[in-house]
Motif scaffolding. Structure first.
Motif, mmCIF file in Angstrom:
data_model
loop_
_atom_site.group_PDB
_atom_site.id
_atom_site.type_symbol
_atom_site.label_atom_id
_atom_site.label_comp_id
_atom_site.label_asym_id
_atom_site.label_seq_id
_atom_site.Cartn_x
_atom_site.Cartn_y
_atom_site.Cartn_z
ATOM 1 N N LYS A 158 0.828 -1.210 0.000
ATOM 2 C CA LYS A 158 0.000 0.000 0.000
ATOM 3 C C LYS A 158 0.866 1.264 0.000
ATOM 4 O O LYS A 158 0.353 2.373 0.174
ATOM 5 C CB LYS A 158 -0.941 0.006 1.198
ATOM 6 C CG LYS A 158 -1.969 -1.113 1.194
ATOM 7 C CD LYS A 158 -3.112 -0.856 2.152
ATOM 8 C CE LYS A 158 -2.701 -0.921 3.598
ATOM 9 N NZ LYS A 158 -2.472 -2.283 4.076
ATOM 10 N N THR A 161 -1.395 5.095 0.954
ATOM 11 C CA THR A 161 -1.820 5.540 2.282
ATOM 12 C C THR A 161 -0.652 6.233 2.962
ATOM 13 O O THR A 161 0.514 5.887 2.737
ATOM 14 C CB THR A 161 -2.317 4.367 3.142
ATOM 15 O OG1 THR A 161 -2.828 4.857 4.380
ATOM 16 C CG2 THR A 161 -1.207 3.375 3.433
ATOM 17 N N ASP A 188 -2.138 5.433 8.704
ATOM 18 C CA ASP A 188 -3.182 4.418 8.808
ATOM 19 C C ASP A 188 -4.365 4.890 9.651
ATOM 20 O O ASP A 188 -5.513 4.509 9.396
ATOM 21 C CB ASP A 188 -2.602 3.130 9.412
ATOM 22 C CG ASP A 188 -1.697 2.404 8.436
ATOM 23 O OD1 ASP A 188 -1.734 2.748 7.238
ATOM 24 O OD2 ASP A 188 -0.945 1.509 8.865
ATOM 25 N N ARG A 232 -8.285 8.405 8.054
ATOM 26 C CA ARG A 232 -9.022 7.823 6.939
ATOM 27 C C ARG A 232 -8.808 8.582 5.634
ATOM 28 O O ARG A 232 -8.751 7.991 4.558
ATOM 29 C CB ARG A 232 -10.507 7.782 7.283
ATOM 30 C CG ARG A 232 -11.350 7.104 6.212
ATOM 31 C CD ARG A 232 -12.799 7.003 6.620
ATOM 32 N NE ARG A 232 -13.589 6.337 5.602
ATOM 33 C CZ ARG A 232 -14.896 6.132 5.697
ATOM 34 N NH1 ARG A 232 -15.555 6.546 6.771
ATOM 35 N NH2 ARG A 232 -15.549 5.525 4.731
ATOM 36 N N THR A 272 -6.270 9.772 4.408
ATOM 37 C CA THR A 272 -5.011 9.445 3.728
ATOM 38 C C THR A 272 -4.986 8.006 3.223
ATOM 39 O O THR A 272 -3.990 7.579 2.659
ATOM 40 C CB THR A 272 -3.811 9.657 4.669
ATOM 41 O OG1 THR A 272 -3.787 8.627 5.678
ATOM 42 C CG2 THR A 272 -3.861 11.023 5.334
ATOM 43 N N ARG A 273 -6.075 7.265 3.426
ATOM 44 C CA ARG A 273 -6.125 5.869 2.977
ATOM 45 C C ARG A 273 -6.889 5.801 1.663
ATOM 46 O O ARG A 273 -8.096 6.035 1.615
ATOM 47 C CB ARG A 273 -6.788 4.980 4.033
ATOM 48 C CG ARG A 273 -6.125 5.043 5.403
ATOM 49 C CD ARG A 273 -6.541 3.865 6.274
ATOM 50 N NE ARG A 273 -7.968 3.768 6.444
ATOM 51 C CZ ARG A 273 -8.639 4.226 7.496
ATOM 52 N NH1 ARG A 273 -7.996 4.839 8.477
ATOM 53 N NH2 ARG A 273 -9.951 4.086 7.577
ATOM 54 N N ASP A 274 -6.189 5.453 0.605
ATOM 55 C CA ASP A 274 -6.800 5.466 -0.726
ATOM 56 C C ASP A 274 -6.539 4.156 -1.455
ATOM 57 O O ASP A 274 -6.186 4.133 -2.629
ATOM 58 C CB ASP A 274 -6.243 6.644 -1.537
ATOM 59 C CG ASP A 274 -7.173 7.068 -2.662
ATOM 60 O OD1 ASP A 274 -8.293 6.536 -2.722
ATOM 61 O OD2 ASP A 274 -6.776 7.919 -3.466
ATOM 62 N N THR A 287 2.885 -0.068 5.331
ATOM 63 C CA THR A 287 3.414 1.002 4.492
ATOM 64 C C THR A 287 4.765 1.474 4.998
ATOM 65 O O THR A 287 5.770 1.454 4.274
ATOM 66 C CB THR A 287 2.433 2.186 4.446
ATOM 67 O OG1 THR A 287 1.157 1.723 4.011
ATOM 68 C CG2 THR A 287 2.937 3.260 3.500
#
Length: 428
Positions: A90, A94, A97, A100, A102-104, A328
């Motif tokens: 990932k 991202t 973690d 939210r 920044t989580r793509d 990550t």
């Protein structure tokens, strides 16, 4: 330390001196060259022109024509490695973690083969800098979620944007295989058959059969099935995420029945139990690195550490990934996962291949990256120590696609900042 600083300063000079002159020739001389295919050249020569490696020879048997090279860099006592490759990651999708926004890497829905991680990749991620510092120079940006998560792409970690970063577009579709058995392990729940397993397999098979039928027609357009067309023409890989032995055997049957040309198992915790079936079916495995507990309470405590050795001995093509919690930022530890595998049976060449050439072969990019060979991309780094050992790994300079890269990051900047602070405090 002073010698290292001089070397680093020289490399910075070379880096800035060659900006905008991509066709200049550079010869790295007299280093120990770790090819990536298990071979090592002591006193090796590596020549680069533009973004391509044009020479790999032994300095003891090859006469250097100095007129051919614009710059010759003496690296005696140092090592050259191919850039490491992080599969199933990932990284770039991202940042934090716990945040939210920044989580793509995950979309709503169950069957999403048309979702592309490519356009979500963030080349400006602060995490990328910390990963490059340990020699990881390429990543397979991989979506998650649902039954079919979408398409991954192979990305360079030295780029202005996702268009600039892409090495291979939409290399494969990711399918999450259901678990045949639930419970067990460290959950405290007793093992039991997954009652929904057969139902979920029927749903997967039905979707793939419909996609296969669609691939033979041009009369209609379906966005989801269109993304899967190349699975059946042999141009795209199918990455099937599964760990349990029953799942792996069913995956082998599934890919054979649907005539999938390039199946890859991701996870493969029980792969050592079915190595003959994997070899016969020619199915490679992307295994999770060994810095983890066993999945089952009755497994040997060192099984995750020995798994690479067991697969290698059986002739299964495999590579190492680092999926899991905080994967990550922990991508920087990828070389040390290979180092751990080396401590549990692999030799150094085999361990290095597990994060370089083997990975490139499995991802379908083995002809252009993954090893230091003539005709491949000039993606490599110079190291003062063993790159697979966290105690000695010390990268002096790196190159991606023929360009010298900046190896500083937010952590090294803070280190330098506070070093200066304490020096001033001591002087006062």
């Amino acid at each position: 330390m002073n010698t290292q600083k001089l070397i680093i300063s020289f490399f910075l000079f070379v880096c800035f001196g060659f900006s905008g002159t991509a066709q200049k020739t550079i010869l790295f001389s007299k280093a120990t060259v770790h090819i990536g295919n298990g071979k090592v050249i002591n006193q090796g020569l590596v020549g680069v022109k533009g973004d391509e490696i044009i020479l790999v020879e032994n300095a003891l048997t090859h006469n250097i024509d100095k007129a051919v090279w614009d710059t010759i860099i003496d690296l005696k006592g140092l090592d050259i490695y191919p850039g490491f490759i992080a599969p199933n990651s990932k990284l770039g999708l991202t940042e934090i973690d716990a945040v939210r926004a920044t989580r793509d890497f995950k979309e709503v829905g169950t069957f999403n083969p048309h979702v592309r991680s490519l356009i979500a990749y963030n080349a400006e991620s602060d995490v990328i800098g910390t990963v490059k510092t340990n020699g990881v120079f390429y990543t397979q940006a991989t979506p998650e979620g649902g039954v079919i998560s979408g398409s991954s792409s192979i990305m360079s970690l030295n780029a202005w944007n996702w268009e600039d970063a892409v090495l291979k577009t939409d290399d494969g579709i990711h399918l999450n295989w259901p678990n045949p058995i639930s419970g067990g392990g460290w959950s405290g729940k007793s093992k039991s058959l997954n009652e929904n397993y057969s139902t979920k397999l029927k749903e997967i098979r039905s979707f793939f059969e419909a996609a296969h039928a669609y691939s033979k027609s041009t009369d209609i357009f379906d966005q989801r099935f269109e993304a899967m067309r190349e699975l059946f023409t042999g141009e795209k890989r199918l990455y099937i995420h599964g760990n349990q032995m029953r799942a792996i055997l069913d995956i082998i049957d599934f890919q054979r029945e649907l005539n999938i040309n390039y199946p890859v198992i991701v996870g493969g915790y029980d792969a050592h139990k079915v190595t003959s079936e994997l070899v016969t079916a020619n199915v490679p495995v992307i295994i999770k690195g060994g810095h983890t507990l066993p999945s089952n309470e009755d497994d040997p405590i060192d099984l995750p550490y020995r798994l690479p050795y067991l697969l290698n001995e059986a002739g299964v093509l495999f590579c190492i990934q680092n999926s899991g919690r905080m994967e990550t930022m922990n991508t920087r530890n990828l070389p040390f996962l290979a180092g751990t595998a080396m401590a549990y049976g692999l030799n150094q060449g085999e361990a290095l291949s597990a994060i370089t050439l083997n990975t490139a072969k499995i991802l379908g990019i083995g002809e252009i990256v993954g090893s230091i060979e003539v005709g491949k991309k000039a993606t490599l780094f110079v190291n003062n120590g063993n790159a697979l050992d966290m105690r000695t790994n010390n990268i002096i300079t790196g190159m991606i696609n023929g360009e010298f890269i900046d190896l500083t990051n937010i952590q090294t900047d803070l280190y330098d900042k506070y070093q200066e602070k304490y020096k001033k405090d001591q002087q006062n």
